[in-house]
Design an enzyme around this catalytic site. Structure first.
Site, short mmCIF file in Angstrom:
data_model
loop_
_atom_site.label_atom_id
_atom_site.label_comp_id
_atom_site.label_asym_id
_atom_site.label_seq_id
_atom_site.Cartn_x
_atom_site.Cartn_y
_atom_site.Cartn_z
N GLY A 76 -5.35 58.95 20.94
CA GLY A 76 -6.38 57.83 20.62
C GLY A 76 -5.70 57.75 18.64
N ASP A 91 -1.07 56.83 21.23
CA ASP A 91 -1.93 55.94 20.91
C ASP A 91 -0.96 54.54 21.83
OD1 ASP A 91 -4.60 55.16 18.50
OD2 ASP A 91 -3.63 53.87 19.94
N TYR A 94 -21.99 53.25 26.21
CA TYR A 94 -20.83 53.96 25.61
C TYR A 94 -21.70 55.06 26.01
CZ TYR A 94 -19.02 55.71 21.72
OH TYR A 94 -18.91 56.86 20.65
N LYS A 132 -20.20 58.71 27.72
CA LYS A 132 -20.89 59.99 27.09
C LYS A 132 -21.12 61.38 28.14
CE LYS A 132 -18.31 58.91 23.34
NZ LYS A 132 -16.44 59.44 23.51
C1 AKB Z 1 -20.84 55.22 17.15
O1 AKB Z 1 -21.19 54.75 16.48
O2 AKB Z 1 -20.16 54.44 18.26
C2 AKB Z 1 -20.12 56.27 16.73
C3 AKB Z 1 -20.44 57.57 17.55
C4 AKB Z 1 -21.57 58.04 16.53
O3 AKB Z 1 -20.28 57.63 18.42
N1 AKB Z 1 -19.51 56.77 15.30
#
Ligand code: AKB
Length: 313
Positions: free
Chosen positions: A8, A34, A141, A145
């Protein structure tokens, strides 16, 4: 770290980190990768390879031919873009991480994983969020994580792999634009302030999020990866942030340099909901105690440097 492969590399963090690592470790010792080649310092300032992080065989081969000892795995889709395409987000963020861990394991490499404040959710204490606390995010997301943090810890426990990571807050830089994140407004506000003297925020008044200036983020990655492993009680992932602000406070800071700057609002409900589910501020004491995290920039010193480096109208 002696021989490093970065995934990345064209992203907001990768763009700065590849150049930073090449200054410290030597250009020939930092292989940037990348999914596509873009002309510029990342692909021209040292070794560069095209690599899709979901391709396990290609990643294993790249690590082996580079004789890498460390993978800095930055490839991923940011929060707002992930909400727009959850399948792509899971595939890239989760399968990409699994591929990177397996390739790193096959090559005996350490691995850095960038978690995020998105690993927390609405039931997490929002102010001065502790290092060890409730992690029930409501975004794809954030779910990736949390799963990524656990997977990295699993590889450490099961295979003894040297996995380390931080939970990045919003990162602010003048050299590379973020794309598809929720905290991006804090970068765009400086660009628009310098170019037009005004900005319309998609994040609402009074919405606090943890933030950090990019040079402090780059320093944090190197410090953590060079830290004595015997001092690390945590690994995946450490809270790191240098400041916390809401749109009016960043506007006030900008007005110290551009007195006529004006801020308006046109709130995006998707990104606002994400922001409201994230912490307002973080407790970073574990990172400070275990590997010496010590950010140098506060809001006003960051603002002065950002505006001094922004393209003018
Ligand atoms: C986002 O806003 O998606 C990133 C993060 C805080 O993971 N900057």
């Amino acid at each position: 770290m002696k021989k490093i492969l970065v995934t990345g590399s064209n992203g907001q963090i990768g763009f700065g980190l590849v150049q930073h690592l090449r200054k410290i470790y030597g250009a020939e010792n930092v292989v940037a990768t990348d999914i596509r080649k873009v002309p510029g310092p990342v692909s021209e300032g040292g070794p560069f390879e095209v690599l899709d992080v979901r391709d396990g065989r290609a990643m294993t081969e790249r690590l082996s031919s580079a004789k890498a000892d460390t993978v800095i795995h930055l490839a991923g889709v940011l929060s707002a873009k992930s909400e727009a395409d959850p399948q792509l987000a899971w595939d890239t963020n989760m399968n990409g991480l699994y591929t990177a861990l397996e390739a790193a394991r096959a090559n005996g490499c350490a691995l850095f994983f960038p978690s995020s404040i998105s690993a927390f959710g609405r039931t997490t204490p929002a102010k001065n969020t502790p290092q060890d606390t409730i992690q029930r995010p409501s975004t794809i997301y954030g779910a990736a994580k949390v799963a990524g943090e656990l997977l990295c810890d699993y590889y450490h426990l099961k295979y003894g792999m040297d996995t380390r990571g931080v939970r990045f807050p919003g990162l602010i830089s003048y050299s590379a634009l973020p794309g598809g994140g929720t905290t991006d407004y804090a970068v765009h506000i400086y660009r628009e302030a310098a170019a037009k003297g005004k900005y319309t925020s998609y994040i609402g008044k009074g919405t606090y999020m943890p933030m950090m200036y990019m040079p402090d983020a780059l320093d944090a990655v190197v410090r953590l990866m060079e830290a004595d492993p015997r001092k690390l009680r945590h690994r995946n992932s450490f809270n790191v942030a240098a400041m916390s602000f809401e749109p009016e406070e960043i506007a006030a800071s900008i007005r110290q340099v551009i007195p006529d700057f004006t801020l308006a609002y046109d709130v995006d409900p998707v990104r606002q909901a994400i922001a409201e589910s994230w912490p307002d501020s973080l407790d970073c004491s574990a990172a400070k105690a275990e590997w010496g995290f010590s950010p140098r920039y506060d809001l006003d010193s960051m603002t002065r440097e950002m505006l001094a480096n922004m393209p003018k109208a």
